[in-house]
Enzyme design. Structure first.
Site, short mmCIF file in Angstrom:
data_model
loop_
_atom_site.label_atom_id
_atom_site.label_comp_id
_atom_site.label_asym_id
_atom_site.label_seq_id
_atom_site.Cartn_x
_atom_site.Cartn_y
_atom_site.Cartn_z
N ILE A 1 4.56 6.36 -38.90
CA ILE A 1 3.64 7.37 -39.43
C ILE A 1 3.47 7.18 -40.93
O ILE A 1 4.43 6.89 -41.65
CB ILE A 1 4.15 8.80 -39.11
N LEU A 2 2.24 7.30 -41.40
CA LEU A 2 1.93 7.14 -42.82
C LEU A 2 1.73 8.53 -43.42
O LEU A 2 0.80 9.25 -43.05
CB LEU A 2 0.66 6.30 -42.98
N LYS B 1 0.85 -1.21 0.00
CA LYS B 1 0.00 0.00 0.00
C LYS B 1 0.88 1.26 0.00
O LYS B 1 0.60 2.25 0.67
CB LYS B 1 -0.92 0.02 1.22
N LYS C 1 17.21 -1.43 -45.45
CA LYS C 1 17.08 -0.22 -46.25
C LYS C 1 18.05 -0.27 -47.43
O LYS C 1 17.77 0.21 -48.52
CB LYS C 1 17.35 1.01 -45.38
#
Length: 492
Positions: free
Chosen positions: A415-416, A101, A388
């Site tokens: 993010i698009l 607690k 990449k």
């Protein structure tokens, strides 16, 4: 193994929702010690023998063990040594919860380290009145959990807990607020009540949370009411303490087994009486069709505000990866340095991903790789990613990670904006024989206002799922006073 996995596995393996409380109360131990010829021994010796006996007798019949820190602290240094013995006695596949607690901000970091690192317990109870900051040091331990005490069973607490009114009592406000602090697998709720109506109110306000009951409920009729009110749609999600009077009985193990069997019969009956509306959820707690769940809305609002407050939204002239120049920039890389917020972001992704069918998660390099890694760990799905650029040395792989031709892959990005980087990554995945049907992003830049990126992906045969869009973020920040009208106009 994280706490939540440990708990759910213990529930499944032992087929039990019961929990043992290891609180060596002197009054309770007196008769137990006398029957065993230990009346003249020290209380510490009596407690040590009682704890060992209770753990051995109840471990096959419970899914967790809880020890109240105050009992052991009251015994001084020897009591804390006894707590170390408790850790050694409790089987490692059973979660050990320390009932502290705790509510002091100044000592939270030190206590979290002591309990989770030095003592090796799995969860701790906290008092919520200091707000989210009380939980933050404990939530930094990703494989542990906190249990927020949202209601006390003490009758004298009623005047406080039902302030300002019975219609919207403080304890339900605490239930709603503290769900914003952590995900269901890292934050549970402790409910002190023997009243099924109260438990039902908490369950309705927190349908996804594990509720830990703190009450005296040994009467069978009361047990039925509490199970009816507190079980979740899978007939679990509720931890019930073994009644204290059983813990000093000579046939403790037998009675615990009988109680477990009784509860399981009630759970089976509950499932028969509450058929699921579909394969995933129970109709009892599903929001009305077409109406958003208020708890979800509140969590989303808090997430957006916290993202803004740590600097994920910047204003100025920024060149995007696509070459376009925007008057703002969404920098989601800040999230990974805030473990609590990052966990909440992962949970928001997971809500979408759990509705999809896939074999592997593929992150688009490089911004989404931390997120994809976190999701892989959280959902127990293998991670791969398209490079990449292909290295001129080493294995020169196009796709990193292990996979089989024909595996179904869900693509995760942050993010698009135009969809270009996603399509480039998908092309590499598909050229390696992988199947892509779904793309999940955190933010859809266009939203409903500009659907070109979404339509570009949909035209190529991919379904797009987004946690947030810019319009939703703008509305939330404007309403909260975080943005000026001019800044909001830039975003929309």
């Amino acid at each position: 193994m994280g706490f939540f996995v440990q708990l759910t596995e213990a529930i499944a393996e032992r087929q039990s929702l019961l929990m043992t409380g290891l609180d060596p109360n002197p009054e309770m131990l007196q008769s137990w010690a006398q029957r065993r010829g230990m009346a003249n021994r020290s209380f510490l010796s009596q407690a040590r023998h009682w704890i060992k006996a209770v753990v051995e007798e109840t471990s096959p019949h419970v899914c967790a063990i809880k020890a109240s820190l105050g009992f052991y602290q009251a015994l001084g240094p020897l009591g804390l040594e006894l707590l170390l013995e408790v850790r050694d006695l409790v089987p490692r596949d059973l979660p050990l919860i320390i009932d502290a607690k705790h509510g002091d901000l100044n000592s939270s970091t030190a206590l979290a380290h002591y309990l989770f690192k030095d003592l090796g317990v799995d969860a701790v109870t906290l008092s919520p009145l200091a707000g989210q900051d009380i939980a933050a040091p404990f939530l930094l331990y990703a494989d542990k959990a906190v249990v927020i005490t949202c209601r006390s069973s003490n009758p004298a607490a009623k005047r406080i807990q039902y302030h300002p009114s019975d219609a919207d009592p403080l304890f339900l406000q605490i239930v709603r607020e503290c769900q914003l602090w952590g995900t269901p697998d890292q934050l549970l709720l402790e409910v002190g009540t023997s009243d099924p109506t109260v438990l039902g109110q908490v369950r309705q306000a927190a349908p996804e949370r594990v509720l830990m009951l703190r009450s005296i409920w040994s009467e069978e009729e009361r047990l039925d009411g509490l199970l009816e009110a507190g079980l979740n749609d899978a007939a679990d999600g509720l931890l019930l303490p073994l009644p204290q009077n059983l813990l000093v009985e000579d046939d403790l193990g037998e009675q615990a087994g009988e109680l477990k069997a009784l509860i399981n019969r009630r759970r089976e009956r509950w499932l028969e009486q509450h058929p699921r509306a579909d394969g995933n959820s129970c109709a009892l707690w599903v929001a009305e069709e077409g109406r958003p769940d208020p708890a979800d809305q509140q969590a989303t609002t808090a997430l957006i505000l916290d993202l803004f407050d740590i600097g994920c939204l910047l204003f100025g002239e920024y060149v995007q990866a696509s070459g376009a120049v925007f008057n703002y920039y969404v920098d989601l890389r800040q999230i990974i340095s805030d473990p609590n917020l990052f966990h909440r972001v992962l949970h928001s992704y997971s809500t979408l991903l759990e509705q999809l069918h896939f074999d592997r998660i593929a992150g688009i390099p490089y911004g989404s790789l931390p997120t994809a890694t976190g999701l892989s760990l959280a959902l127990h799905k293998p991670l791969i990613y398209p490079r990449k650029e292909v290295k001129a040395h080493g294995a020169r792989r196009l796709i990193e990670g292990d996979f089989n031709e024909g595996d179904r892959v869900v693509v995760v990005d942050d993010i698009l904006i135009t969809g270009g980087s996603v399509l480039e990554g998908i092309a590499k995945l598909e050229s390696s024989g992988l199947v892509v049907e779904d793309v999940v992003v955190f933010i859809d830049h266009g939203g409903q206002r500009d659907r070109r990126a979404r339509e570009r992906l949909e035209a190529a045969g991919y379904r797009v799922h987004a946690v947030l869009d810019i319009a939703q973020i703008t509305r939330t920040l404007l309403a909260a006073g975080r943005l000026s009208a001019d800044q909001a106009a830039v975003l929309t």
